[in-house]
Design a protein around this motif. Structure first.
Motif, PDB file in Angstrom:
ATOM      1  N   UNK A 105       1.911   7.322  -8.031  1.00  0.00           N
ATOM      2  CA  UNK A 105       0.983   7.460  -8.658  1.00  0.00           C
ATOM      3  C   UNK A 105       0.367   6.313  -8.803  1.00  0.00           C
ATOM      4  N   UNK A 106       1.133   5.550  -9.328  1.00  0.00           N
ATOM      5  CA  UNK A 106       0.482   3.950  -8.618  1.00  0.00           C
ATOM      6  C   UNK A 106       0.052   3.778  -7.622  1.00  0.00           C
ATOM      7  N   UNK A 107       0.582   3.795  -6.954  1.00  0.00           N
ATOM      8  CA  UNK A 107       0.647   3.721  -5.222  1.00  0.00           C
ATOM      9  C   UNK A 107      -1.349   4.455  -4.746  1.00  0.00           C
ATOM     10  N   UNK A 108      -1.123   5.627  -5.432  1.00  0.00           N
ATOM     11  CA  UNK A 108      -2.386   6.212  -5.238  1.00  0.00           C
ATOM     12  C   UNK A 108      -3.103   5.231  -5.896  1.00  0.00           C
ATOM     13  N   UNK A 109      -3.650   4.788  -7.428  1.00  0.00           N
ATOM     14  CA  UNK A 109      -4.514   4.567  -7.984  1.00  0.00           C
ATOM     15  C   UNK A 109      -4.532   3.101  -7.133  1.00  0.00           C
ATOM     16  N   UNK A 110      -3.170   2.680  -6.573  1.00  0.00           N
ATOM     17  CA  UNK A 110      -3.402   0.936  -6.193  1.00  0.00           C
ATOM     18  C   UNK A 110      -4.553   1.024  -5.273  1.00  0.00           C
ATOM     19  N   UNK A 111      -3.983   2.003  -3.915  1.00  0.00           N
ATOM     20  CA  UNK A 111      -4.673   2.577  -2.605  1.00  0.00           C
ATOM     21  C   UNK A 111      -6.679   2.985  -3.137  1.00  0.00           C
ATOM     22  N   UNK A 130       0.543  -2.155 -16.969  1.00  0.00           N
ATOM     23  CA  UNK A 130       1.199  -1.270 -16.190  1.00  0.00           C
ATOM     24  C   UNK A 130       2.359  -0.838 -16.117  1.00  0.00           C
ATOM     25  N   UNK A 131       3.302  -1.178 -16.717  1.00  0.00           N
ATOM     26  CA  UNK A 131       4.101  -0.268 -16.719  1.00  0.00           C
ATOM     27  C   UNK A 131       4.031   0.351 -17.705  1.00  0.00           C
ATOM     28  N   UNK A 132       3.321   0.738 -18.699  1.00  0.00           N
ATOM     29  CA  UNK A 132       3.250   1.065 -19.912  1.00  0.00           C
ATOM     30  C   UNK A 132       2.900   2.340 -19.670  1.00  0.00           C
ATOM     31  N   UNK A 133       1.076   1.781 -18.962  1.00  0.00           N
ATOM     32  CA  UNK A 133       0.502   3.133 -18.142  1.00  0.00           C
ATOM     33  C   UNK A 133       1.212   3.763 -17.157  1.00  0.00           C
TER      34      UNK A 133
END
Length: 465
Positions: free
Chosen positions: A79-85, A57-60
């Protein structure tokens, strides 16, 4: 001991593969597999707990950060928050501290291992039609990147000696080995901007283990020195470069004549100061090299005559015209470095410690190699050469498709493959113009100081090396 790869990690690998089209029936789908990524994790000797910022996940998130026009950590975490949602998961904190700490915990060799893995795998799977006379050609060149003016960065990569303290930025020299066929970067070396043993020749020597017998090294005139030619040839690697007029001159009245302006000559061993006596005495007193003089008749080039130096000695198998055309393609090396530094905005780095700076560079290289993989897919499907596809056009197209790839994956594998097909078709249409012999001189505008110009043919480097 590193535990075996978990189901959650497998899902993360599949998502990373989906991001860069590493699945389905497309070519080059075995670059990022569970096994290879797990091997990179094992080589880095990582032990971690399954929490939000796992290594993958850190790499992504880091990959998204270097590919985005906004390189801030805040945008990367958003961007990570948007993907998790979008996946029905609980959002993580919008603060960047956890991400920055996770990025700092990951060792540098994890980033470098994955980036080199993708580059090597792409090169090994390259179509034979892309090779030069059935041989793999690698290019080497160096460039300079700057970084924030922190104490740690200044200690590792000092600013130029002729700049007053406080008026310059830390500079690092980077030497890259690039595939001529695919454009993938195979390996990378770092050094200071200046100082003894910090030049491009030393960087190449430290990366020479990358080459295998039968490879061809295409490099600029800095590599046309006796020791470089001998060591490469001793390793079974042939070299094509350009005569460095500061070191020696060519006299075509001497040596074994192979044709007009083409001969074999003996170069005597010079005094090599940084070698001990035993190593120096073990080297031969002479090496045989081939010198071929090429006349450049196309308008617009500053250089009109140059001498190509090579260890390819057979004039029947490798004619002077073959050597001239091959050296002409060295200009691709300049364009590749420009793509990474300018198109991907790696010319000014943002990390504040030397280790994070190197991680940032390796992440750029990984993203670059993955984009080159997508370009290779388009080349295979449309039966064209990868070098005829625009890197910037490919990057722009990928960025446009990525939101759909990210958030429409739940619609099923068939829909993703449809997206992949459309993306590949769009990338294949962004071709690099080939206008041999065309010359448009610079013209000053009547009402401004701006100038407009057309570059010479992109593959010819006779006037720039």
């Amino acid at each position: 001991m590193v535990r075996s790869i978990s189901m959650r990690t497998r899902r993360q690998v599949r998502f990373l593969r989906r991001e860069f089209l590493q699945e389905g029936k497309l070519p080059f789908t075995e670059l990022l597999t569970n096994r290879t990524v797990a091997q990179a994790l094992a080589d880095a000797e990582l032990v971690w707990n399954d929490r939000i910022y796992t290594p993958l996940v850190t790499l992504w998130v880091f990959l998204g950060q270097v590919l985005s026009g906004d390189h801030s950590c805040r945008a990367a975490v958003a961007r990570l928050i948007a993907f998790r949602c979008s996946q029905g998961q609980e959002p993580c904190s919008a603060r960047t501290g956890a991400y920055c700490q996770a990025r700092g915990r990951l060792p540098e060799n994890f980033f470098s291992a994955v980036a080199r893995l993708v580059g090597r795998t792409l090169q090994s799977q390259a179509d034979l039609k892309w090779l030069w006379k059935g041989r793999r050609v690698y290019m080497f060149d160096g460039t300079i990147v700057s970084m924030p003016d922190t104490f740690a960065n200044q200690q590792a990569y000092p600013q130029p000696y002729n700049q007053r303290p406080g008026l310059g930025f830390p500079l690092a020299r980077i030497g890259a080995i690039t595939s001529l066929a695919t454009g993938a970067i195979i390996h990378l070396g770092f050094s200071r901007y200046a100082g003894k043993g910090q030049g491009e020749v030393t960087l190449l020597r430290s990366l020479s283990h990358v080459f295998s017998a039968g490879d061809v090294l295409l490099a600029d005139c800095l590599m046309s020195n006796w020791r470089c030619l001998y060591e490469m040839r001793h390793q079974g690697v042939d070299v094509v470069t350009r005569l460095n007029k500061a070191l020696r001159s060519a006299d075509f009245r001497k040596g074994q004549r192979l044709g007009k302006d083409d001969h074999l000559v003996q170069w005597p061993k010079p005094w090599i100061r940084d070698l001990d006596r035993q190593t120096r005495n073990a080297m031969p007193e002479w090496i045989t090299v081939r010198e071929a003089r090429v006349h450049i008749k196309e308008p617009g080039f500053r250089t009109k005559v140059m001498v190509i130096v090579t260890t390819l000695l057979d004039p029947t198998e490798h004619t002077k015209a073959d050597l001239a055309e091959l050296y002409r393609q060295r200009w691709h090396n300049e364009l590749d470095l420009r793509s990474i530094k300018t198109t991907m905005q790696m010319d000014i780095l943002r990390c504040k410690t030397p280790e994070l700076v190197r991680k940032e560079v390796w992440t750029h290289i990984l993203a670059y190699n993955l984009i080159r993989t997508i370009m290779a897919k388009a080349a295979v499907q449309h039966d064209i050469q990868p070098r005829t596809i625009s890197f910037k056009g490919s990057l722009q197209t990928l960025k446009s498709f990525q939101p759909l790839i990210d958030f429409q994956g739940h619609r099923g594998r068939a829909f993703r493959l449809h997206l992949y097909g459309q993306l590949i078709n769009c990338i294949a249409q962004h071709r690099v113009g080939n206008r041999p012999g065309r010359f448009e001189p610079r013209k000053r505008s009547d009402d401004s100081n701006s100038t407009s110009s057309s570059l010479p043919p992109l593959i010819w480097s006779g006037s720039h090396s």
